[in-house]
Design a protein around this motif. Structure first.
Motif, PDB file in Angstrom:
ATOM      1  N   ARG A 244       5.191  -9.294 -13.018  1.00 58.64           N
ATOM      2  CA  ARG A 244       4.528  -9.571 -11.690  1.00 58.64           C
ATOM      3  C   ARG A 244       3.343 -10.540 -12.084  1.00 58.64           C
ATOM      4  NH1 ARG A 244       1.837  -5.086 -11.441  1.00 58.64           N
ATOM      5  NH2 ARG A 244       2.627  -3.866 -13.296  1.00 58.64           N
ATOM      6  N   VAL A 245       3.249 -11.611 -11.119  1.00 56.44           N
ATOM      7  CA  VAL A 245       2.479 -12.501 -11.162  1.00 56.44           C
ATOM      8  C   VAL A 245       0.856 -12.003 -11.187  1.00 56.44           C
ATOM      9  CG1 VAL A 245       2.502 -13.222  -8.809  1.00 56.44           C
ATOM     10  CG2 VAL A 245       1.832 -14.961 -10.495  1.00 56.44           C
ATOM     11  N   ASP A 246       0.716 -10.898 -10.463  1.00 50.21           N
ATOM     12  CA  ASP A 246      -0.726 -10.448 -10.609  1.00 50.21           C
ATOM     13  C   ASP A 246      -0.909  -9.784 -11.843  1.00 50.21           C
ATOM     14  OD1 ASP A 246       1.017  -8.327 -10.157  1.00 50.21           O
ATOM     15  OD2 ASP A 246       0.013  -7.393  -8.623  1.00 50.21           O
ATOM     16  N   SER A 247      -0.064  -8.882 -12.528  1.00 51.64           N
ATOM     17  CA  SER A 247      -0.288  -8.354 -13.987  1.00 51.64           C
ATOM     18  C   SER A 247       0.783  -7.438 -14.191  1.00 51.64           C
ATOM     19  CB  SER A 247      -1.430  -7.298 -13.755  1.00 51.64           C
ATOM     20  OG  SER A 247      -1.369  -6.536 -12.609  1.00 51.64           O
ATOM     21  N   LEU A 268      -0.844  -5.910 -17.501  1.00 50.44           N
ATOM     22  CA  LEU A 268      -1.160  -7.248 -18.431  1.00 50.44           C
ATOM     23  C   LEU A 268      -1.863  -8.213 -17.638  1.00 50.44           C
ATOM     24  CD1 LEU A 268       2.131  -8.011 -20.620  1.00 50.44           C
ATOM     25  CD2 LEU A 268      -0.095  -7.323 -21.529  1.00 50.44           C
ATOM     26  N   ARG A 269      -2.413  -9.159 -18.050  1.00 51.11           N
ATOM     27  CA  ARG A 269      -2.707 -10.316 -17.185  1.00 51.11           C
ATOM     28  C   ARG A 269      -1.377 -11.123 -16.506  1.00 51.11           C
ATOM     29  NH1 ARG A 269      -6.317 -13.674 -21.118  1.00 51.11           N
ATOM     30  NH2 ARG A 269      -5.080 -12.888 -22.689  1.00 51.11           N
ATOM     31  N   ALA A 270      -1.898 -11.908 -15.923  1.00 51.60           N
ATOM     32  CA  ALA A 270      -0.774 -12.659 -15.056  1.00 51.60           C
ATOM     33  C   ALA A 270       0.457 -12.750 -15.956  1.00 51.60           C
ATOM     34  CB  ALA A 270      -1.319 -13.951 -14.316  1.00 51.60           C
ATOM     35  N   SER A 271       1.529 -12.665 -15.293  1.00 50.76           N
ATOM     36  CA  SER A 271       3.015 -12.577 -16.102  1.00 50.76           C
ATOM     37  C   SER A 271       3.779 -13.287 -15.312  1.00 50.76           C
ATOM     38  CB  SER A 271       3.454 -11.273 -16.333  1.00 50.76           C
ATOM     39  OG  SER A 271       2.429 -10.490 -17.127  1.00 50.76           O
ATOM     40  N   TYR A 272       4.595 -14.336 -15.727  1.00 47.80           N
ATOM     41  CA  TYR A 272       5.616 -15.114 -15.181  1.00 47.80           C
ATOM     42  C   TYR A 272       6.987 -14.595 -15.831  1.00 47.80           C
ATOM     43  CZ  TYR A 272       1.198 -17.282 -13.655  1.00 47.80           C
ATOM     44  OH  TYR A 272      -0.057 -17.566 -13.047  1.00 47.80           O
ATOM     45  N   ASP A 273       7.331 -15.661 -16.728  1.00 48.58           N
ATOM     46  CA  ASP A 273       8.797 -15.334 -17.049  1.00 48.58           C
ATOM     47  C   ASP A 273       9.205 -14.310 -18.110  1.00 48.58           C
ATOM     48  OD1 ASP A 273      11.429 -15.891 -16.841  1.00 48.58           O
ATOM     49  OD2 ASP A 273      11.367 -18.053 -18.029  1.00 48.58           O
ATOM     50  N   ILE A 274      10.251 -13.623 -17.913  1.00 48.40           N
ATOM     51  CA  ILE A 274      10.532 -12.540 -18.674  1.00 48.40           C
ATOM     52  C   ILE A 274      11.904 -12.630 -19.257  1.00 48.40           C
ATOM     53  CG2 ILE A 274      11.224 -11.097 -16.750  1.00 48.40           C
ATOM     54  CD1 ILE A 274       9.584  -8.655 -18.297  1.00 48.40           C
ATOM     55  N   SER A 275      12.092 -11.879 -20.664  1.00 51.70           N
ATOM     56  CA  SER A 275      13.328 -11.675 -21.271  1.00 51.70           C
ATOM     57  C   SER A 275      13.298 -10.529 -21.987  1.00 51.70           C
ATOM     58  CB  SER A 275      13.558 -12.977 -22.055  1.00 51.70           C
ATOM     59  OG  SER A 275      15.078 -12.962 -22.457  1.00 51.70           O
ATOM     60  N   HIS A 287      -1.719 -14.760 -20.943  1.00 54.54           N
ATOM     61  CA  HIS A 287      -1.785 -14.121 -22.238  1.00 54.54           C
ATOM     62  C   HIS A 287      -0.870 -14.640 -23.207  1.00 54.54           C
ATOM     63  CE1 HIS A 287       2.113 -12.163 -21.210  1.00 54.54           C
ATOM     64  NE2 HIS A 287       1.668 -11.913 -20.189  1.00 54.54           N
ATOM     65  N   GLY A 288      -0.273 -15.687 -22.905  1.00 53.77           N
ATOM     66  CA  GLY A 288       0.792 -16.468 -24.127  1.00 53.77           C
ATOM     67  C   GLY A 288       2.020 -15.477 -23.839  1.00 53.77           C
ATOM     68  N   LEU A 289       2.701 -15.381 -25.341  1.00 55.02           N
ATOM     69  CA  LEU A 289       4.033 -14.642 -25.309  1.00 55.02           C
ATOM     70  C   LEU A 289       3.611 -13.276 -25.784  1.00 55.02           C
ATOM     71  CD1 LEU A 289       7.165 -14.058 -25.305  1.00 55.02           C
ATOM     72  CD2 LEU A 289       6.840 -15.397 -27.697  1.00 55.02           C
ATOM     73  N   THR A 308      -0.823 -18.907 -27.148  1.00 57.49           N
ATOM     74  CA  THR A 308      -0.600 -20.212 -26.896  1.00 57.49           C
ATOM     75  C   THR A 308      -2.099 -20.637 -26.396  1.00 57.49           C
ATOM     76  OG1 THR A 308      -0.007 -19.853 -24.447  1.00 57.49           O
ATOM     77  CG2 THR A 308       1.561 -20.022 -26.326  1.00 57.49           C
ATOM     78  N   TYR A 309      -2.904 -20.019 -25.932  1.00 58.55           N
ATOM     79  CA  TYR A 309      -4.354 -20.527 -25.646  1.00 58.55           C
ATOM     80  C   TYR A 309      -4.273 -21.452 -24.323  1.00 58.55           C
ATOM     81  CZ  TYR A 309      -6.539 -19.055 -30.007  1.00 58.55           C
ATOM     82  OH  TYR A 309      -6.854 -18.359 -31.056  1.00 58.55           O
ATOM     83  N   ASN A 310      -3.172 -20.939 -23.767  1.00 55.35           N
ATOM     84  CA  ASN A 310      -3.125 -21.594 -22.277  1.00 55.35           C
ATOM     85  C   ASN A 310      -2.018 -20.684 -21.543  1.00 55.35           C
ATOM     86  OD1 ASN A 310      -3.424 -22.994 -19.957  1.00 55.35           O
ATOM     87  ND2 ASN A 310      -2.946 -25.179 -20.991  1.00 55.35           N
ATOM     88  N   GLU A 311      -1.968 -20.711 -20.277  1.00 52.75           N
ATOM     89  CA  GLU A 311      -0.930 -20.294 -19.401  1.00 52.75           C
ATOM     90  C   GLU A 311       0.495 -20.532 -19.805  1.00 52.75           C
ATOM     91  OE1 GLU A 311      -1.913 -18.729 -15.071  1.00 52.75           O
ATOM     92  OE2 GLU A 311      -1.259 -20.593 -15.147  1.00 52.75           O
ATOM     93  N   SER A 312       1.378 -19.592 -20.308  1.00 52.87           N
ATOM     94  CA  SER A 312       2.823 -19.961 -20.598  1.00 52.87           C
ATOM     95  C   SER A 312       3.590 -19.747 -19.377  1.00 52.87           C
ATOM     96  CB  SER A 312       3.216 -19.309 -21.716  1.00 52.87           C
ATOM     97  OG  SER A 312       2.572 -19.670 -22.893  1.00 52.87           O
ATOM     98  N   PHE A 313       4.618 -20.316 -18.812  1.00 46.95           N
ATOM     99  CA  PHE A 313       5.238 -20.311 -17.838  1.00 46.95           C
ATOM    100  C   PHE A 313       6.699 -19.916 -17.831  1.00 46.95           C
ATOM    101  CE2 PHE A 313       5.824 -21.288 -13.145  1.00 46.95           C
ATOM    102  CZ  PHE A 313       4.648 -20.617 -12.798  1.00 46.95           C
TER     103      PHE A 313
END
Length: 385
Positions: A244-247, A268-275, A287-289, A308-313
């Motif tokens: 969920r992109v919100d958390s 979590l904080r904003a979450s994008y890709d998942i495996s 949050h990184g990975l 990663t100290y940055n948004e990971s996508f």
């Protein structure tokens, strides 16, 4: 008479300026050739004769860009990273190094999939672009398929699944010449999808939609469950994991595909890709990975963090290795064989990335606010930063 002569003089001066202006305008216009007509393939049938040269009218170059998507070749030796409007080909056999790059595509690359020596790139607002990489140093675009609001792509066997306004299914037994064999309208705004066990799981932005694709020519819509902010999805062992992109992410019981049920949520904080593997969920975001033990799917337990100290996508997980597209910070390869202490196995810094130094084979994940001397020593877990 004097007034008449002055009027004639002014008229001649005006005419002269008009002639010069028209001439310079025509010269300026001539310096921009008429743009060529690009390929005309449609979602109904891919036309292998359609050649796209150049790919983006008016774009003459790109420096840098954000790494938002990643795909990895079946042999694990090559990664393909969507950097801005190009696909970078990265050799992984030693230190990650770029060996080739595609032509500039019309817009941002939002997702990638690979089959053999062919890359499928989803281009924002444009559709699916097909790129041959038999020679990794010279990727060649062979054509494209238009698809409204295309956002996610995955490959399973000889079929490619493309999420947009429709779920489009293409036969890629001839990888460079995809042919549409089925489609199904989708609700919401599809963003990501996964295919497993004869079912397609589509994150629609508002929830999870499940489609029976056991017969690719006749996909059938089955169940749906709400999950606001859905972005990506992974499926294993009767459960779907929806970021969920919100958390965070949701755990969805899909044992009955016609009636999926959310059974757990992880904040979590904003979450994008998942495996997901049979025992572990991997999720990237602000949050990184992060990794979670799902031995008990109803109670995912956090096990580690690769910062990663940055948004990971973008994310691909294979054989204890996680490949992470970290937007302006570039591309990371993380060794996840020890889920409590992820180690950096390589870093690729594309042109224009947020940090210019190269830290392959080291856990060198320095914040922009830190100096190089603050980099962790090899093998130090990111969670200790």
């Amino acid at each position: 008479m004097r007034i008449l002569r002055r009027s004639i003089h002014i008229f001649l001066v005006v005419c002269a300026f008009a002639l010069i202006f028209n001439s310079s305008g025509m010269m300026a216009l001539a310096s921009f050739p008429t743009p060529p007509i690009v390929g005309t393939a449609s979602t109904a049938q891919f036309d292998s004769s359609s050649t796209v040269t150049p790919l983006a009218v008016g774009i003459v170059g790109q420096y840098g860009g954000e790494a938002q998507s990643v795909a990895v070749a079946p042999d694990g030796n090559t990664a393909f990273v969507g950097v801005g409007r190009t696909v970078a080909v990265v050799d992984l056999r030693a230190e990650p190094v770029q060996v080739g790059v595609s032509e500039i595509l019309p817009d941002q690359i939002v997702d990638l999939a690979v089959k053999g020596e062919t890359i499928y790139a989803v281009v924002q607002r444009e559709g699916l672009w097909v790129i041959g990489v038999s020679d990794p140093t010279h990727p060649v675009v062979t054509g494209y398929i238009t698809a409204d609001r295309a956002s996610g792509v995955t490959v399973a066997g000889n079929y490619l699944y493309l999420a947009g306004n429709d779920l489009t299914i293409l036969d890629i037994s001839r990888p460079l010449q995809p042919v549409q064999v089925g489609h199904l309208p989708l609700s919401g705004r599809p963003r990501g999808l996964a295919v497993a066990g004869g079912y397609a799981y589509v994150a629609t932005g508002d929830g999870l939609q499940i489609v029976d694709v056991s017969t690719p020519m006749s996909p059938i819509a089955l169940g749906y469950t709400g999950a606001p902010g859905s972005w990506s999805v992974a499926a294993t062992n009767g459960y779907a994991y929806v970021s969920r992109v919100d958390s965070g992410f949701d755990v969805v019981d899909v044992a009955n595909p016609a009636a999926p049920v959310v059974v757990a949520q992880v904040e979590l904080r904003a979450s994008y890709d998942i495996s997901a593997t049979s025992k572990t969920v991997f999720v990237v975001g602000s949050h990184g990975l992060s990794t979670f033990d799902i031995t008990d799917p109803l109670h995912p337990t956090p096990t580690g963090l690769f910062d990663t100290y940055n948004e990971s996508f973008g994310l691909v997980v294979r054989d204890n290795m996680a490949y992470v597209a970290a937007r302006s910070d570039g591309f990371y390869v993380a060794d996840t064989s020890d889920l409590t202490s992820h180690k950096n196995a390589g870093t690729f810094r594309h042109a224009g990335s947020g940090r210019g130094h190269h830290c392959s084979r080291r856990l060198c994940l320095c914040s922009r606010r830190r100096s190089r001397s603050a980099c962790a020593q090899p093998g130090q877990p990111a969670a200790t930063h």
